[in-house]
Design an enzyme around this catalytic site. Structure first.
Site, PDB file in Angstrom:
ATOM      1  N   LYS A  58       0.445  -1.054  -0.111  1.00  0.00           N
ATOM      2  CA  LYS A  58       0.059  -0.014   0.323  1.00  0.00           C
ATOM      3  C   LYS A  58       0.938   1.680   0.061  1.00  0.00           C
ATOM      4  N   GLY A 122       9.149 -22.580  16.347  1.00  0.00           N
ATOM      5  CA  GLY A 122       7.896 -23.595  16.653  1.00  0.00           C
ATOM      6  C   GLY A 122       7.534 -24.948  15.979  1.00  0.00           C
ATOM      7  N   VAL A 191      -5.286 -10.857  -7.143  1.00  0.00           N
ATOM      8  CA  VAL A 191      -4.809  -9.487  -6.638  1.00  0.00           C
ATOM      9  C   VAL A 191      -3.581  -8.964  -6.294  1.00  0.00           C
ATOM     10  N   VAL A 245       1.290 -20.294 -18.898  1.00  0.00           N
ATOM     11  CA  VAL A 245       2.784 -19.855 -19.036  1.00  0.00           C
ATOM     12  C   VAL A 245       2.854 -21.710 -18.874  1.00  0.00           C
ATOM     13  N   GLY A 278      -0.948 -17.229  -6.942  1.00  0.00           N
ATOM     14  CA  GLY A 278      -1.568 -18.012  -5.078  1.00  0.00           C
ATOM     15  C   GLY A 278      -0.638 -17.634  -3.726  1.00  0.00           C
ATOM     16  N   ARG A 279      -1.361 -18.351  -3.080  1.00  0.00           N
ATOM     17  CA  ARG A 279      -0.647 -18.614  -1.960  1.00  0.00           C
ATOM     18  C   ARG A 279      -0.989 -19.808  -0.877  1.00  0.00           C
ATOM     19  N   ASP A 319      -3.917 -17.409   7.730  1.00  0.00           N
ATOM     20  CA  ASP A 319      -4.103 -17.823   6.720  1.00  0.00           C
ATOM     21  C   ASP A 319      -3.354 -19.320   6.935  1.00  0.00           C
ATOM     22  N   HIS A 451     -24.495  15.266   2.129  1.00  0.00           N
ATOM     23  CA  HIS A 451     -24.169  15.493   0.513  1.00  0.00           C
ATOM     24  C   HIS A 451     -23.397  16.986   0.590  1.00  0.00           C
TER      25      HIS A 451
HETATM   26  P1  FAD Z   1       1.851 -14.007   8.582  1.00  0.00           P
HETATM   27  O1  FAD Z   1       1.710 -12.313   8.490  1.00  0.00           O
HETATM   28  O2  FAD Z   1       1.825 -14.910   7.488  1.00  0.00           O
HETATM   29  O3  FAD Z   1       2.307 -14.227  10.116  1.00  0.00           O
HETATM   30  C1  FAD Z   1       2.679 -15.863   9.623  1.00  0.00           C
HETATM   31  C2  FAD Z   1       4.189 -15.721  10.740  1.00  0.00           C
HETATM   32  O4  FAD Z   1       3.957 -16.439  11.533  1.00  0.00           O
HETATM   33  C3  FAD Z   1       4.827 -15.121  10.375  1.00  0.00           C
HETATM   34  O5  FAD Z   1       5.999 -13.716  10.876  1.00  0.00           O
HETATM   35  C4  FAD Z   1       6.756 -15.749  10.394  1.00  0.00           C
HETATM   36  O6  FAD Z   1       7.468 -15.862  10.481  1.00  0.00           O
HETATM   37  C5  FAD Z   1       5.664 -16.323  11.597  1.00  0.00           C
HETATM   38  N1  FAD Z   1       6.016 -18.121  11.196  1.00  0.00           N
HETATM   39  C6  FAD Z   1       5.789 -18.959  10.402  1.00  0.00           C
HETATM   40  N2  FAD Z   1       6.182 -20.624  11.341  1.00  0.00           N
HETATM   41  C7  FAD Z   1       6.459 -20.542  12.158  1.00  0.00           C
HETATM   42  C8  FAD Z   1       6.903 -21.474  12.802  1.00  0.00           C
HETATM   43  N3  FAD Z   1       6.865 -22.891  12.955  1.00  0.00           N
HETATM   44  N4  FAD Z   1       7.110 -20.360  14.513  1.00  0.00           N
HETATM   45  C9  FAD Z   1       7.236 -19.287  14.280  1.00  0.00           C
HETATM   46  N5  FAD Z   1       7.294 -18.670  13.938  1.00  0.00           N
HETATM   47  C10 FAD Z   1       6.571 -19.213  12.411  1.00  0.00           C
HETATM   48  N6  FAD Z   1      -4.679  -9.285   3.024  1.00  0.00           N
HETATM   49  C11 FAD Z   1      -5.418  -8.040   3.593  1.00  0.00           C
HETATM   50  O7  FAD Z   1      -5.810  -7.669   4.113  1.00  0.00           O
HETATM   51  N7  FAD Z   1      -5.025  -6.800   3.049  1.00  0.00           N
HETATM   52  C12 FAD Z   1      -4.581  -6.242   2.100  1.00  0.00           C
HETATM   53  O8  FAD Z   1      -4.886  -5.019   1.519  1.00  0.00           O
HETATM   54  C13 FAD Z   1      -3.042  -7.280   1.597  1.00  0.00           C
HETATM   55  N8  FAD Z   1      -2.317  -6.928   0.686  1.00  0.00           N
HETATM   56  C14 FAD Z   1      -1.208  -8.702   0.491  1.00  0.00           C
HETATM   57  C15 FAD Z   1      -0.237  -8.407  -0.342  1.00  0.00           C
HETATM   58  C16 FAD Z   1       0.873  -8.661  -0.437  1.00  0.00           C
HETATM   59  C17 FAD Z   1       2.004  -8.245  -1.137  1.00  0.00           C
HETATM   60  C18 FAD Z   1       1.058  -9.905  -0.040  1.00  0.00           C
HETATM   61  C19 FAD Z   1       2.005 -11.068  -0.052  1.00  0.00           C
HETATM   62  C20 FAD Z   1      -0.426 -10.459   0.622  1.00  0.00           C
HETATM   63  C21 FAD Z   1      -1.091  -9.618   0.944  1.00  0.00           C
HETATM   64  N9  FAD Z   1      -2.332  -9.415   2.104  1.00  0.00           N
HETATM   65  C22 FAD Z   1      -3.121  -8.970   2.168  1.00  0.00           C
HETATM   66  C23 FAD Z   1      -2.872 -11.103   2.613  1.00  0.00           C
HETATM   67  C24 FAD Z   1      -2.268 -10.894   4.343  1.00  0.00           C
HETATM   68  O9  FAD Z   1      -0.202 -10.174   4.060  1.00  0.00           O
HETATM   69  C25 FAD Z   1      -1.984 -12.444   4.849  1.00  0.00           C
HETATM   70  O10 FAD Z   1      -3.480 -12.503   4.573  1.00  0.00           O
HETATM   71  C26 FAD Z   1      -1.891 -11.827   6.292  1.00  0.00           C
HETATM   72  O11 FAD Z   1      -0.326 -12.049   6.380  1.00  0.00           O
HETATM   73  C27 FAD Z   1      -2.104 -13.552   6.846  1.00  0.00           C
HETATM   74  O12 FAD Z   1      -1.443 -13.142   8.547  1.00  0.00           O
HETATM   75  P2  FAD Z   1      -1.671 -14.623   9.152  1.00  0.00           P
HETATM   76  O13 FAD Z   1      -0.884 -14.091  10.405  1.00  0.00           O
HETATM   77  O14 FAD Z   1      -2.274 -15.170   9.214  1.00  0.00           O
HETATM   78  O15 FAD Z   1       0.269 -14.896   8.432  1.00  0.00           O
HETATM   79  P1  NAD Z   2      -5.015 -15.231  -6.403  1.00  0.00           P
HETATM   80  O1  NAD Z   2      -5.665 -16.004  -6.072  1.00  0.00           O
HETATM   81  O2  NAD Z   2      -6.113 -13.407  -6.140  1.00  0.00           O
HETATM   82  O3  NAD Z   2      -4.533 -14.803  -7.626  1.00  0.00           O
HETATM   83  C1  NAD Z   2      -3.813 -16.005  -8.257  1.00  0.00           C
HETATM   84  C2  NAD Z   2      -4.363 -15.740  -9.637  1.00  0.00           C
HETATM   85  O4  NAD Z   2      -3.055 -17.093 -11.063  1.00  0.00           O
HETATM   86  C3  NAD Z   2      -5.748 -16.817 -10.076  1.00  0.00           C
HETATM   87  O5  NAD Z   2      -6.669 -15.308 -10.894  1.00  0.00           O
HETATM   88  C4  NAD Z   2      -4.939 -17.181 -10.806  1.00  0.00           C
HETATM   89  O6  NAD Z   2      -6.101 -17.524 -11.988  1.00  0.00           O
HETATM   90  C5  NAD Z   2      -3.727 -17.122 -11.558  1.00  0.00           C
HETATM   91  N1  NAD Z   2      -3.434 -18.668 -11.958  1.00  0.00           N
HETATM   92  C6  NAD Z   2      -3.114 -19.278 -11.253  1.00  0.00           C
HETATM   93  N2  NAD Z   2      -1.927 -20.153 -11.546  1.00  0.00           N
HETATM   94  C7  NAD Z   2      -1.097 -19.256 -13.066  1.00  0.00           C
HETATM   95  C8  NAD Z   2      -0.165 -20.185 -13.300  1.00  0.00           C
HETATM   96  N3  NAD Z   2      -0.054 -21.329 -13.696  1.00  0.00           N
HETATM   97  N4  NAD Z   2      -0.306 -19.273 -14.846  1.00  0.00           N
HETATM   98  C9  NAD Z   2      -0.891 -18.392 -14.837  1.00  0.00           C
HETATM   99  N5  NAD Z   2      -2.439 -17.993 -14.059  1.00  0.00           N
HETATM  100  C10 NAD Z   2      -1.781 -18.402 -13.137  1.00  0.00           C
HETATM  101  O7  NAD Z   2      -3.584 -14.620  -5.843  1.00  0.00           O
HETATM  102  P2  NAD Z   2      -2.208 -13.793  -5.105  1.00  0.00           P
HETATM  103  O8  NAD Z   2      -2.688 -12.806  -6.140  1.00  0.00           O
HETATM  104  O9  NAD Z   2      -1.324 -14.263  -5.282  1.00  0.00           O
HETATM  105  O10 NAD Z   2      -2.216 -13.307  -4.048  1.00  0.00           O
HETATM  106  C11 NAD Z   2      -1.989 -14.597  -2.762  1.00  0.00           C
HETATM  107  C12 NAD Z   2      -3.348 -13.930  -1.402  1.00  0.00           C
HETATM  108  O11 NAD Z   2      -3.054 -12.838  -0.763  1.00  0.00           O
HETATM  109  C13 NAD Z   2      -4.630 -13.882  -2.374  1.00  0.00           C
HETATM  110  O12 NAD Z   2      -5.468 -15.184  -1.191  1.00  0.00           O
HETATM  111  C14 NAD Z   2      -5.013 -12.532  -1.293  1.00  0.00           C
HETATM  112  O13 NAD Z   2      -6.341 -13.474  -0.557  1.00  0.00           O
HETATM  113  C15 NAD Z   2      -3.870 -12.187  -0.554  1.00  0.00           C
HETATM  114  N6  NAD Z   2      -4.177 -10.709  -0.846  1.00  0.00           N
HETATM  115  C16 NAD Z   2      -4.566  -9.884  -0.613  1.00  0.00           C
HETATM  116  C17 NAD Z   2      -4.338  -8.256  -0.825  1.00  0.00           C
HETATM  117  C18 NAD Z   2      -5.784  -7.399  -0.247  1.00  0.00           C
HETATM  118  O14 NAD Z   2      -6.375  -8.068   0.797  1.00  0.00           O
HETATM  119  N7  NAD Z   2      -5.749  -6.472  -1.399  1.00  0.00           N
HETATM  120  C19 NAD Z   2      -3.435  -7.905  -1.400  1.00  0.00           C
HETATM  121  C20 NAD Z   2      -2.607  -9.322  -2.023  1.00  0.00           C
HETATM  122  C21 NAD Z   2      -2.857 -10.415  -1.583  1.00  0.00           C
END
Ligand code: FAD
Ligand code: NAD
Length: 478
Positions: A58, A122, A191, A245, A278-279, A319, A451
């Site tokens: 962001k 952990g 996304v 791809v 995806g993740r 997640d 408004h």
């Molecule tokens: P995480 O944030 O992944 O945190 C997990 C933590 O656990 C990490 O610090 C890791 O080091 C630690 N950990 C893992 N395994 C162990 C272990 N065995 N022992 C100790 N520690 C460990 N979501 C939104 O809602 N809005 C957004 O705008 C948004 N933007 C995003 C943009 C990007 C580029 C990405 C990649 C993700 C985005 N997301 C967004 C998704 C969001 O980041 C995740 O949904 C969120 O961080 C998940 O939270 P979590 O606490 O489950 O896991």
């Molecule tokens: P996503 O699931 O949003 O998008 C992945 C896209 O890749 C899909 O449209 C899928 O059809 C496509 N895809 C999958 N395999 C492919 C292939 N082999 N070739 C071409 N296209 C392919 O996943 P993301 O964008 O990687 O984000 C991961 C997660 O992180 C999301 O689930 C989202 O919830 C979270 N996230 C959230 C935000 C937000 O809330 N603004 C921002 C970033 C990430």
């Protein structure tokens, strides 16, 4: 020797740290385990969200938006500026400063609430025993009445495009480019692809998104998805659907991507390639086989509606469990679990979790889409209202997009709200509140909206549900 806690949380992302703080507020003796360390080997809190996700993305989205405003949109307001330049290093330094401020803020909150921080990896064993392996390899054993797993997720890799953290990067690498790539390829128009593609596209990259599916944002309401696609096309994001791809080759400092689209095999050459397909949950090394915790075939931990796993006293949030991978969803699960641990019957309304794509304009949604209601056989009414007819949108020059509200045909209860347009995230949040209170479309119709505000589009969309929007010609008459 073993230490006994009320609650041990594994992972300090937005799910884990919020859970730990809430549990401590409720009088529990809490420890949080985090393995992420900075270059000085100090623990880093906040997980993906604060460090390499929501916040840095962001920061770059906002910086790049300001650049486009200055370059393309100031003149129409009668403001003349010299052609603005870009200092990528300064932009990145600002992003890093914001991340640092927030992660240190979490460290401060954990300390303030008396949460004990334990650095290391952990791993859960039987009977809520947790082994922590420190960075130096030493181990310690903890015991807890409750263990909360919150290990988060990591990017999915695909064999045709192996990430080399140089030319081929995942979302983390795409937040760190030192210069603007002239041509940027993105695999996956989800996304991350749209948000990070937008960042670099605004800063000057020619961006091509290769999406395997034939439909754009299939989980979004399709009317809103189609409207968004049109807007992104105007912004010159080149989104190619049905593009699978099949291979990549790095040569002469560039990456050549081969993909199949229909019957054709095509190639493109890029300066950088982002893989955002995806993740996946990070559950590989999180629990031993005797822990009693089980996962589905994709690695998501099985939990009930309250995030309890199949092992007594073990919970999983964020997640690593079912539902959207969103920071706010994980955080609220963290609060729910902390409160359930002390016997408070908190529950999360999964039907009211908003999702937002932070493009410009934003795309936001809560509740059911029109295609879901159709497939579930629910009879519904739909109202849409375009921002082009909203005075405040015209005044600010942000007229693309619309608000859409779906309501039950018989009861009038709001079932879903969708928006592409200026401040879509905040407008949809109004509908989250309305839906949590079980509002009908009529409830919104009868409210007074200030408004001129963008919120008037929500009011008008609610009126349009029953065919009596004021500031447009309604299709149906009431
Ligand atoms: P995480 O944030 O992944 O945190 C997990 C933590 O656990 C990490 O610090 C890791 O080091 C630690 N950990 C893992 N395994 C162990 C272990 N065995 N022992 C100790 N520690 C460990 N979501 C939104 O809602 N809005 C957004 O705008 C948004 N933007 C995003 C943009 C990007 C580029 C990405 C990649 C993700 C985005 N997301 C967004 C998704 C969001 O980041 C995740 O949904 C969120 O961080 C998940 O939270 P979590 O606490 O489950 O896991
Ligand atoms: P996503 O699931 O949003 O998008 C992945 C896209 O890749 C899909 O449209 C899928 O059809 C496509 N895809 C999958 N395999 C492919 C292939 N082999 N070739 C071409 N296209 C392919 O996943 P993301 O964008 O990687 O984000 C991961 C997660 O992180 C999301 O689930 C989202 O919830 C979270 N996230 C959230 C935000 C937000 O809330 N603004 C921002 C970033 C990430």
């Amino acid at each position: 020797m073993s230490n006994i806690y009320d609650v041990v949380v594994i992972g300090s992302g937005p799910a884990g740290y919020v859970c730990a703080i809430r549990a401590a507020q409720l009088g529990q003796k809490v420890a949080i385990i985090e393995l992420w360390a900075d270059d000085k080997q100090k623990p880093v809190f906040g997980g993906t969200c604060l460090n390499v996700g929501c916040i840095p993305s962001k920061a770059l989205l906002d910086s790049s938006h300001k650049f486009v405003e200055a370059k393309d949109h100031f003149a129409v307001h009668g403001i003349n500026v010299e052609v603005p330049g870009i200092d990528v290093a300064a932009m990145m330094a600002r992003k890093t400063q914001i991340v640092g401020q927030l992660t240190q803020g979490v460290a401060g909150l954990l300390k303030h609430n008396g949460v004990e921080v334990i650095q290391g990896r952990g791993m859960l064993h039987a009977n809520r025993k947790v082994e922590v392996t420190a960075l130096d390899g030493s181990t310690q054993q903890l015991e807890a009445h409750n263990v909360v797993l919150a290990a988060g997720s990591e990017p999915i890799n695909i064999p045709p495009a192996p990430v080399d953290n140089d030319l081929i990067v995942d979302s983390t690498g795409a937040l760190e480019f030192s210069e603007v790539p002239a041509r940027l390829g993105v695999i996956g128009a989800g996304v991350i692809g749209l948000e990070l593609g937008s960042v670099w596209g605004r800063l000057g990259s020619e961006v091509v998104l290769l999406e395997a599916l034939d439909s754009f944002l299939p989980a979004m309401d399709q009317q809103i998805a189609k409207e968004s696609q049109k807007i992104f096309k105007k912004q010159k994001l080149d989104i190619r659907l049905g593009a699978r791809v099949t291979g990549t080759e790095v040569k002469d400092g560039k990456v050549e991507v081969t993909y199949a689209q229909g019957d054709e095999t095509l190639t493109e050459v890029f300066d950088k390639l982002i893989v955002s397909v995806g993740r996946r949950p990070r559950t590989n090394d999180l629990f031993a086989s005797d822990s009693g915790v089980t996962t589905d075939e994709r690695g998501f931990v099985y939990v009930n509606d309250y995030c309890a796993t199949e092992a007594p006293g073990v919970w999983a949030i964020g997640d690593i469990v079912r539902g959207p991978m969103l920071a706010h969803k994980g955080s609220e699960e963290g609060v729910m679990v902390a409160e359930r641990i002390v016997g408070k019957p908190n529950q999360l309304n999964y039907d009211c979790v908003p999702s937002i794509i932070y493009t410009d304009p934003e795309v936001a949604a809560v509740g059911k889409t029109e295609q879901e209601l159709k497939s579930e056989g629910v009879e519904y009414k739909s109202g849409t209202f375009p921002f082009a007819a909203i005075g405040r949108a015209l005044a600010s020059g942000n007229t693309d997009g619309m608000v859409k509200i779906l309501a039950d045909k018989k009861t009038d209860r709001i079932l879903g709200a969708h928006c592409v347009g200026p401040s879509a995230a905040d407008l949809v949040q109004q509908m989250v509140i309305a839906m949590e209170f079980g509002s009908s479309a009529e409830d919104i119709q009868l409210m007074v909206f200030g408004h001129p505000t963008l919120s008037e589009a929500v009011h008008e969309a609610a009126l349009a549900v029953d065919g009596h929007a004021i500031h447009m010609a309604n299709r149906k008459k009431r």
